[in-house]
Motif scaffolding. Structure first.
Motif, PDB file in Angstrom:
ATOM      1  N   VAL A 204      -7.220  25.579  14.345  1.00 12.14           N
ATOM      2  CA  VAL A 204      -5.802  25.603  13.572  1.00 12.14           C
ATOM      3  C   VAL A 204      -5.454  24.170  13.694  1.00 12.14           C
ATOM      4  O   VAL A 204      -5.087  23.892  12.535  1.00 12.14           O
ATOM      5  CB  VAL A 204      -4.826  26.357  14.400  1.00 12.14           C
ATOM      6  CG1 VAL A 204      -3.344  26.143  13.885  1.00 12.14           C
ATOM      7  CG2 VAL A 204      -5.002  27.904  14.207  1.00 12.14           C
ATOM      8  N   ALA A 205      -5.682  23.309  14.509  1.00 10.33           N
ATOM      9  CA  ALA A 205      -5.198  21.786  14.485  1.00 10.33           C
ATOM     10  C   ALA A 205      -6.022  21.317  13.624  1.00 10.33           C
ATOM     11  O   ALA A 205      -5.245  20.417  12.790  1.00 10.33           O
ATOM     12  CB  ALA A 205      -5.359  21.580  16.022  1.00 10.33           C
ATOM     13  N   ALA A 206      -7.260  21.513  13.500  1.00  7.11           N
ATOM     14  CA  ALA A 206      -8.196  20.767  12.547  1.00  7.11           C
ATOM     15  C   ALA A 206      -7.540  21.191  11.203  1.00  7.11           C
ATOM     16  O   ALA A 206      -7.670  20.228  10.244  1.00  7.11           O
ATOM     17  CB  ALA A 206      -9.649  21.258  12.876  1.00  7.11           C
ATOM     18  N   THR A 207      -7.358  22.318  10.976  1.00  6.16           N
ATOM     19  CA  THR A 207      -6.922  22.996   9.624  1.00  6.16           C
ATOM     20  C   THR A 207      -5.642  21.783   9.002  1.00  6.16           C
ATOM     21  O   THR A 207      -5.732  21.562   7.763  1.00  6.16           O
ATOM     22  CB  THR A 207      -6.547  24.418   9.544  1.00  6.16           C
ATOM     23  OG1 THR A 207      -7.878  25.014   9.879  1.00  6.16           O
ATOM     24  CG2 THR A 207      -6.096  24.776   8.170  1.00  6.16           C
ATOM     25  N   VAL A 208      -4.576  22.065  10.093  1.00  9.70           N
ATOM     26  CA  VAL A 208      -3.393  21.103   9.658  1.00  9.70           C
ATOM     27  C   VAL A 208      -3.854  19.762   9.422  1.00  9.70           C
ATOM     28  O   VAL A 208      -3.190  19.143   8.490  1.00  9.70           O
ATOM     29  CB  VAL A 208      -2.440  21.064  11.052  1.00  9.70           C
ATOM     30  CG1 VAL A 208      -1.285  20.368  10.874  1.00  9.70           C
ATOM     31  CG2 VAL A 208      -1.944  22.770  11.065  1.00  9.70           C
ATOM     32  N   MET A 209      -4.767  19.105  10.122  1.00 13.01           N
ATOM     33  CA  MET A 209      -4.963  17.732  10.266  1.00 13.01           C
ATOM     34  C   MET A 209      -5.862  17.470   8.806  1.00 13.01           C
ATOM     35  O   MET A 209      -5.431  16.400   8.133  1.00 13.01           O
ATOM     36  CB  MET A 209      -5.633  17.150  11.325  1.00 13.01           C
ATOM     37  CG  MET A 209      -5.204  17.159  12.635  1.00 13.01           C
ATOM     38  SD  MET A 209      -6.177  16.589  13.944  1.00 13.01           S
ATOM     39  CE  MET A 209      -4.988  16.815  15.401  1.00 13.01           C
TER      40      MET A 209
ATOM     41  N   VAL B 261      -7.696  13.523  19.557  1.00  8.39           N
ATOM     42  CA  VAL B 261      -6.557  13.805  18.923  1.00  8.39           C
ATOM     43  C   VAL B 261      -5.929  15.027  19.159  1.00  8.39           C
ATOM     44  O   VAL B 261      -6.738  16.094  19.364  1.00  8.39           O
ATOM     45  CB  VAL B 261      -6.768  13.574  17.219  1.00  8.39           C
ATOM     46  CG1 VAL B 261      -5.424  13.624  16.712  1.00  8.39           C
ATOM     47  CG2 VAL B 261      -7.313  12.439  17.061  1.00  8.39           C
ATOM     48  N   SER B 262      -4.706  15.099  19.443  1.00 11.24           N
ATOM     49  CA  SER B 262      -3.995  16.461  19.611  1.00 11.24           C
ATOM     50  C   SER B 262      -2.779  16.304  18.592  1.00 11.24           C
ATOM     51  O   SER B 262      -2.225  15.647  18.011  1.00 11.24           O
ATOM     52  CB  SER B 262      -3.175  16.261  20.963  1.00 11.24           C
ATOM     53  OG  SER B 262      -2.167  17.152  21.200  1.00 11.24           O
ATOM     54  N   LEU B 263      -2.571  17.926  18.159  1.00  9.52           N
ATOM     55  CA  LEU B 263      -1.556  18.166  17.180  1.00  9.52           C
ATOM     56  C   LEU B 263      -0.250  17.984  17.771  1.00  9.52           C
ATOM     57  O   LEU B 263       0.664  17.685  17.167  1.00  9.52           O
ATOM     58  CB  LEU B 263      -1.790  19.747  16.890  1.00  9.52           C
ATOM     59  CG  LEU B 263      -1.055  20.101  15.610  1.00  9.52           C
ATOM     60  CD1 LEU B 263      -1.321  18.958  14.180  1.00  9.52           C
ATOM     61  CD2 LEU B 263      -1.487  21.333  15.108  1.00  9.52           C
ATOM     62  N   GLY B 264       0.027  18.305  19.081  1.00 13.88           N
ATOM     63  CA  GLY B 264       1.219  18.017  19.683  1.00 13.88           C
ATOM     64  C   GLY B 264       1.171  18.416  21.229  1.00 13.88           C
ATOM     65  O   GLY B 264      -0.021  18.792  21.872  1.00 13.88           O
ATOM     66  N   ASP B 265       2.262  18.383  21.804  1.00 17.05           N
ATOM     67  CA  ASP B 265       2.319  18.826  23.371  1.00 17.05           C
ATOM     68  C   ASP B 265       2.320  20.121  23.697  1.00 17.05           C
ATOM     69  O   ASP B 265       3.700  20.653  24.047  1.00 17.05           O
ATOM     70  CB  ASP B 265       3.411  18.116  23.689  1.00 17.05           C
ATOM     71  CG  ASP B 265       3.491  16.525  23.826  1.00 17.05           C
ATOM     72  OD1 ASP B 265       2.223  16.072  23.623  1.00 17.05           O
ATOM     73  OD2 ASP B 265       4.458  15.880  23.838  1.00 17.05           O
TER      74      ASP B 265
ATOM     75  N   GLY C  89      -5.491  14.189  23.841  1.00 15.39           N
ATOM     76  CA  GLY C  89      -5.784  13.222  22.833  1.00 15.39           C
ATOM     77  C   GLY C  89      -4.321  12.609  22.330  1.00 15.39           C
ATOM     78  O   GLY C  89      -3.328  12.783  22.583  1.00 15.39           O
ATOM     79  N   LYS C  90      -4.490  11.384  21.443  1.00 17.23           N
ATOM     80  CA  LYS C  90      -3.130  10.611  20.943  1.00 17.23           C
ATOM     81  C   LYS C  90      -2.767  11.854  20.010  1.00 17.23           C
ATOM     82  O   LYS C  90      -3.412  12.499  19.257  1.00 17.23           O
ATOM     83  CB  LYS C  90      -3.850   9.619  20.067  1.00 17.23           C
ATOM     84  CG  LYS C  90      -2.375   8.744  19.769  1.00 17.23           C
ATOM     85  CD  LYS C  90      -2.988   7.320  18.793  1.00 17.23           C
ATOM     86  CE  LYS C  90      -2.106   6.506  18.329  1.00 17.23           C
ATOM     87  NZ  LYS C  90      -2.474   5.438  17.754  1.00 17.23           N
ATOM     88  N   LYS C  91      -1.385  11.681  19.998  1.00 16.08           N
ATOM     89  CA  LYS C  91      -0.601  12.658  19.193  1.00 16.08           C
ATOM     90  C   LYS C  91      -0.986  12.379  17.343  1.00 16.08           C
ATOM     91  O   LYS C  91      -0.649  11.220  17.170  1.00 16.08           O
ATOM     92  CB  LYS C  91       0.791  12.672  19.222  1.00 16.08           C
ATOM     93  CG  LYS C  91       1.568  13.888  18.834  1.00 16.08           C
ATOM     94  CD  LYS C  91       3.150  14.202  19.321  1.00 16.08           C
ATOM     95  CE  LYS C  91       3.095  14.152  20.530  1.00 16.08           C
ATOM     96  NZ  LYS C  91       4.564  14.471  20.908  1.00 16.08           N
ATOM     97  N   PHE C  92      -1.132  13.487  16.621  1.00 19.72           N
ATOM     98  CA  PHE C  92      -1.306  13.223  15.175  1.00 19.72           C
ATOM     99  C   PHE C  92      -0.004  13.034  14.712  1.00 19.72           C
ATOM    100  O   PHE C  92       0.929  13.598  14.695  1.00 19.72           O
ATOM    101  CB  PHE C  92      -2.148  14.522  14.958  1.00 19.72           C
ATOM    102  CG  PHE C  92      -2.369  14.272  13.612  1.00 19.72           C
ATOM    103  CD1 PHE C  92      -3.438  13.581  12.829  1.00 19.72           C
ATOM    104  CD2 PHE C  92      -1.668  14.971  12.610  1.00 19.72           C
ATOM    105  CE1 PHE C  92      -3.756  13.486  11.526  1.00 19.72           C
ATOM    106  CE2 PHE C  92      -2.115  14.783  11.056  1.00 19.72           C
ATOM    107  CZ  PHE C  92      -3.232  14.243  10.754  1.00 19.72           C
ATOM    108  N   ASP C  93       0.052  11.980  13.753  1.00 25.10           N
ATOM    109  CA  ASP C  93       1.056  11.721  12.720  1.00 25.10           C
ATOM    110  C   ASP C  93       0.808  11.175  11.476  1.00 25.10           C
ATOM    111  O   ASP C  93      -0.303  11.130  11.075  1.00 25.10           O
ATOM    112  CB  ASP C  93       1.990  10.794  13.616  1.00 25.10           C
ATOM    113  CG  ASP C  93       1.467   9.507  13.747  1.00 25.10           C
ATOM    114  OD1 ASP C  93       0.567   9.140  13.140  1.00 25.10           O
ATOM    115  OD2 ASP C  93       1.752   8.502  14.652  1.00 25.10           O
ATOM    116  N   GLN C  94       1.797  10.938  10.645  1.00 26.35           N
ATOM    117  CA  GLN C  94       1.474  10.835   9.321  1.00 26.35           C
ATOM    118  C   GLN C  94       0.914   9.137   9.202  1.00 26.35           C
ATOM    119  O   GLN C  94      -0.102   9.118   8.426  1.00 26.35           O
ATOM    120  CB  GLN C  94       2.828  10.261   8.447  1.00 26.35           C
ATOM    121  CG  GLN C  94       2.564  10.190   7.034  1.00 26.35           C
ATOM    122  CD  GLN C  94       2.153  11.456   6.333  1.00 26.35           C
ATOM    123  OE1 GLN C  94       2.131  12.430   6.812  1.00 26.35           O
ATOM    124  NE2 GLN C  94       1.627  11.295   5.304  1.00 26.35           N
TER     125      GLN C  94
END
Length: 247
Positions: A138-143, A126-130, A87-92
Motif C-alpha cells: 500500500v505504501a509503495a502504491t501511494v509513493m 522510506v516510511s509512508l508515516g508514523d 525509514g525517512k518519512k516520505f513527502d512531496q
C-alpha cells in the motif's frame, strides 16, 4: 521511467494500471514491472521468511529470495527504495527527487522486518508515516502514484502539479466551478472579475491563510516573497485581533 516492485502480492498493484498512471504506461512514459520474490525461494516449502537469530517475536524476510529477485533484472543505475517504518518519512520533496530518476525499485516487506543484509542493496529507506502497515504494498502504491504524476507528460500541464498543495510549500487555495451560485453559496467575486493580477493575489492570500490555520509548520520552511511576508503579517494580526475580541 522504469519502476520495478519486489512483492509477495503483485495483484495489489492493480490500481496503478488505472486512471492517469495507467494512461502514462500506455503512452510509454512509465514501464512498470512487478516481481514476486517468492518465485526465487529455494527451500521445499517456498518460504521467504525465517525466525531471527538470537530469538524474538515474529519472522524476518530472508536475504536470498530478495537478492535473487534483484539479480533477475537490470538495476545498476536504479534508486532502490526499501519500505521500512524506520525509514525517512516520505513527502512531496522526496517525490520530486524520485521523479527525476530513470529507474526506481521498491522492495515491499512483510512480517516483522528484514534480514539486515538486504539493506546493502538499498539506496533509500522510506516510511509512508508514523504508523505500521501489514506490508509495504500500500505504501509503495501511494509513493509511485505521487512520483508518477510528476514525470513530464503524465499530467496535461506542468502547472497542474506546480500549484498543488505541498509543491509550492503551501496548502492549495480554494477553487470553484459552475454554477456561480449554488444553494445560496456564491463564487467569490474576484474569481469572476477576469482580473488576473487580483486573482493571483487572492489565491496567494488564501493559500497562506489556509496554511497558517491548518499547517503552520509548513511556513517554517516556506521561501516567502516580500509580498507573501506582508500578507502573512496581516493575517496574523487579523487572527490575533479576532482572538482578543473573543476573549
Amino acid at each position: 521511467m522504469r519502476i520495478d516492485i519486489l512483492t509477495l502480492f503483485p495483484d495489489m498493484f492493480s490500481p496503478l494500471h488505472q486512471s492517469i498512471v495507467g494512461r502514462a504506461q500506455e503512452k510509454g512514459l512509465i514501464d512498470l514491472h512487478t516481481h514476486d520474490f517468492r518465485a526465487h525461494a529455494t527451500n521445499k516449502q517456498r518460504h521467504v521468511d525465517d525466525m531471527p537469530y538470537g530469538g524474538g517475536q515474529g519472522m524476518l524476510l530472508m536475504p536470498q529470495p530478495i537478492f535473487d529477485a534483484m539479480d533477475s533484472f537490470s538495476h545498476s543505475q536504479a534508486r532502490v527504495i526499501l519500505l521500512d517504518p524506520a525509514g525517512k518519512k516520505f513527502d512531496q520533496k522526496m517525490a520530486e527527487t524520485f521523479s527525476k530518476e530513470t529507474q526506481l525499485v521498491f522492495i515491499c516487506g512483510h512480517y516483522e522486518g528484514y534480514d539486515e543484509r538486504i539493506k546493502t542493496l538499498v539506496t533509500d529507506e522510506v516510511s509512508l508515516g508514523d504508523f505500521v502497515l501489514t506490508g509495504g504494498e500500500v505504501a509503495a502504491t501511494v509513493m509511485i502514484d505521487a512520483v508518477a504524476r510528476l514525470i513530464p507528460g503524465v499530467l496535461g500541464k506542468q502547472e497542474s502539479y506546480e500549484e498543488d498543495s505541498f509543491s509550492s510549500g503551501l496548502l492549495e487555495y480554494p477553487q470553484y466551478t459552475r454554477p456561480e451560485m449554488f444553494r445560496g453559496m456564491k463564487v467569490p467575486d474576484v474569481l469572476m472579475s477576469g482580473h488576473h493580477e487580483n486573482i493571483r493575489k487572492w489565491r496567494l492570500k488564501e493559500s497562506l491563510k489556509k496554511t497558517l490555520e491548518r499547517r503552520p509548520d509548513l511556513l517554517e520552511t516556506y521561501d516567502a516573497s516580500t509580498e507573501a511576508l506582508k500578507m502573512l503579517a496581516d493575517l496574523r494580526h487579523s487572527s490575533k485581533a479576532s482572538t482578543d475580541v473573543v476573549e
